[in-house]
Motif scaffolding. Structure first.
Motif, PDB file in Angstrom:
ATOM      1  N   MET A   1       0.847  -1.201   0.000  1.00 15.81           N
ATOM      2  CA  MET A   1       0.000   0.000   0.000  1.00 15.81           C
ATOM      3  C   MET A   1       0.874   1.240   0.000  1.00 15.81           C
ATOM      4  SD  MET A   1      -2.897   1.258   2.738  1.00 15.81           S
ATOM      5  CE  MET A   1      -4.114   0.095   2.141  1.00 15.81           C
ATOM      6  N   THR A   2       0.486   2.233  -0.796  1.00 18.70           N
ATOM      7  CA  THR A   2       1.193   3.505  -0.867  1.00 18.70           C
ATOM      8  C   THR A   2       0.418   4.551  -0.072  1.00 18.70           C
ATOM      9  OG1 THR A   2       2.063   2.995  -3.068  1.00 18.70           O
ATOM     10  CG2 THR A   2       2.039   5.313  -2.413  1.00 18.70           C
ATOM     11  N   ASP A   3       1.097   5.262   0.804  1.00 22.43           N
ATOM     12  CA  ASP A   3       0.425   6.297   1.582  1.00 22.43           C
ATOM     13  C   ASP A   3      -0.028   7.451   0.691  1.00 22.43           C
ATOM     14  OD1 ASP A   3       0.648   5.058   4.076  1.00 22.43           O
ATOM     15  OD2 ASP A   3       2.659   5.844   4.392  1.00 22.43           O
ATOM     16  N   ILE A   4       0.895   7.963  -0.132  1.00 21.45           N
ATOM     17  CA  ILE A   4       0.600   9.174  -0.898  1.00 21.45           C
ATOM     18  C   ILE A   4       1.053   9.011  -2.346  1.00 21.45           C
ATOM     19  CG2 ILE A   4       1.003  11.659  -1.100  1.00 21.45           C
ATOM     20  CD1 ILE A   4       1.625  11.621   1.941  1.00 21.45           C
ATOM     21  N   LEU A   5       0.140   9.253  -3.266  1.00 17.53           N
ATOM     22  CA  LEU A   5       0.461   9.315  -4.694  1.00 17.53           C
ATOM     23  C   LEU A   5       0.491  10.782  -5.099  1.00 17.53           C
ATOM     24  CD1 LEU A   5       0.897   8.081  -7.510  1.00 17.53           C
ATOM     25  CD2 LEU A   5      -1.600   7.966  -7.748  1.00 17.53           C
ATOM     26  N   ILE A   6       1.640  11.234  -5.581  1.00 22.48           N
ATOM     27  CA  ILE A   6       1.821  12.617  -6.016  1.00 22.48           C
ATOM     28  C   ILE A   6       1.686  12.640  -7.537  1.00 22.48           C
ATOM     29  CG2 ILE A   6       3.386  14.596  -6.064  1.00 22.48           C
ATOM     30  CD1 ILE A   6       4.822  13.221  -3.616  1.00 22.48           C
ATOM     31  N   ILE A   7       0.643  13.287  -8.035  1.00 17.00           N
ATOM     32  CA  ILE A   7       0.441  13.416  -9.482  1.00 17.00           C
ATOM     33  C   ILE A   7       0.780  14.853  -9.840  1.00 17.00           C
ATOM     34  CG2 ILE A   7      -1.138  13.119 -11.416  1.00 17.00           C
ATOM     35  CD1 ILE A   7      -2.796  11.224  -9.737  1.00 17.00           C
ATOM     36  N   GLU A   8       1.978  15.040 -10.355  1.00 16.44           N
ATOM     37  CA  GLU A   8       2.538  16.378 -10.563  1.00 16.44           C
ATOM     38  C   GLU A   8       3.555  16.311 -11.696  1.00 16.44           C
ATOM     39  OE1 GLU A   8       3.616  19.798 -10.898  1.00 16.44           O
ATOM     40  OE2 GLU A   8       2.554  19.811  -8.970  1.00 16.44           O
ATOM     41  N   ASP A   9       3.406  17.168 -12.726  1.00 15.81           N
ATOM     42  CA  ASP A   9       4.322  17.101 -13.868  1.00 15.81           C
ATOM     43  C   ASP A   9       5.595  17.904 -13.664  1.00 15.81           C
ATOM     44  OD1 ASP A   9       2.869  19.498 -14.034  1.00 15.81           O
ATOM     45  OD2 ASP A   9       3.201  19.636 -16.192  1.00 15.81           O
ATOM     46  N   ASP A  10       5.640  18.766 -12.647  1.00 15.59           N
ATOM     47  CA  ASP A  10       6.871  19.483 -12.324  1.00 15.59           C
ATOM     48  C   ASP A  10       7.703  18.584 -11.413  1.00 15.59           C
ATOM     49  OD1 ASP A  10       8.831  21.128 -11.043  1.00 15.59           O
ATOM     50  OD2 ASP A  10       7.683  22.902 -11.598  1.00 15.59           O
ATOM     51  N   GLN A  11       8.734  17.980 -11.983  1.00 13.98           N
ATOM     52  CA  GLN A  11       9.487  16.967 -11.241  1.00 13.98           C
ATOM     53  C   GLN A  11      10.252  17.562 -10.066  1.00 13.98           C
ATOM     54  OE1 GLN A  11      11.636  14.128 -13.619  1.00 13.98           O
ATOM     55  NE2 GLN A  11      10.141  14.174 -15.257  1.00 13.98           N
ATOM     56  N   GLU A  12      10.648  18.832 -10.163  1.00 13.64           N
ATOM     57  CA  GLU A  12      11.349  19.461  -9.041  1.00 13.64           C
ATOM     58  C   GLU A  12      10.415  19.604  -7.843  1.00 13.64           C
ATOM     59  OE1 GLU A  12      13.827  23.554  -7.955  1.00 13.64           O
ATOM     60  OE2 GLU A  12      13.235  23.135 -10.025  1.00 13.64           O
TER      61      GLU A  12
END
Length: 223
Positions: A1-12
């Motif tokens: 299980m993953t706690d947090i999925l970050i969907i963000e195109d700015d990799q920095e």
């Protein structure tokens, strides 16, 4: 299980957010498009989504709709779309909170912590490294499903090692990070606690595979 999925195109931005949240004890994954984020959720359980709006391809509003309908997973939108209409639209589509860019990382961390407390109680934050599972909030530890009986300082030391797993940590870094810069603790004390952890964690404490000594430098935790 993953706690947090970050969907963000700015990799920095995504990397910075992941670094801080992982240091808080959350397991995090990054996907840089809406489609990739949804693909990940089809294969993995996710406890919270941090979602940008301006994504390539499928935008964040569309992702928010699908996540809310299919998974009912909590969502915090983190976006440069700061107009009132955008905020209202995101919340109406099922988002639980909305953070404007540019944002304070401390504010985001506080919002994540608060959401986990509301949604999952006090056991939101976990550190998982192979067979080792640390519940940061409850301060419990299990290895291969078996509970580990650790003192307060043993637990803090193990958490610090696991948070920086794969990295060589000097004795000074460990002493400052666990005991504090203002505490006058000698390196021999660290050696004693490392031995105690190995006795409880390693199959053979004299031949450790997790808490590795790097001669002349310090220690490294390996999964």
């Amino acid at each position: 299980m993953t706690d947090i999925l970050i969907i963000e195109d700015d990799q920095e931005i995504a990397g910075m957010v992941r670094e801080f949240l992982c240091s808080d004890g959350y397991s995090c994954e990054i996907r840089t498009s809406g489609e990739a984020g949804l693909d990940y959720m089809r294969e993995h359980s996710v406890r919270l989504v941090l979602l940008d709006i301006l994504l390539p391809g499928l935008d964040g509003f569309s992702v928010c709709t699908q996540v809310h309908q299919k998974y009912n997973t909590p969502i915090i939108i983190v976006s440069a779309c700061n107009g009132t209409d955008d905020k209202v639209a995101g919340l109406n589509l099922g988002a639980d909170d909305y953070v404007e860019k540019p944002f304070s990382i401390d504010v985001l961390r506080a919002k994540v912590d608060a959401l986990f407390r509301r949604q999952y109680g006090s056991s939101g934050r976990r550190l998982v490294a192979g067979a080792l599972d640390l519940n940061v909030d409850a301060r419990t530890a299990c290895y291969a499903g078996n509970p580990l009986e650790l003192s307060q300082m043993e637990y803090d030391l193990l958490c610090f090692l696991v948070k920086h797993r794969g990295k060589v940590l000097s004795k000074e870094t460990l002493l400052n990070g666990v005991w504090g810069r203002d505490c006058f603790v000698e390196s021999g004390t660290l050696t004693v606690y490392i031995k105690r952890l190995r006795d409880k964690l390693e199959a053979e404490s004299g031949n450790p595979v997790h808490i590795i000594t790097v001669r002349g430098v310090g220690y490294r935790y390996e999964e």
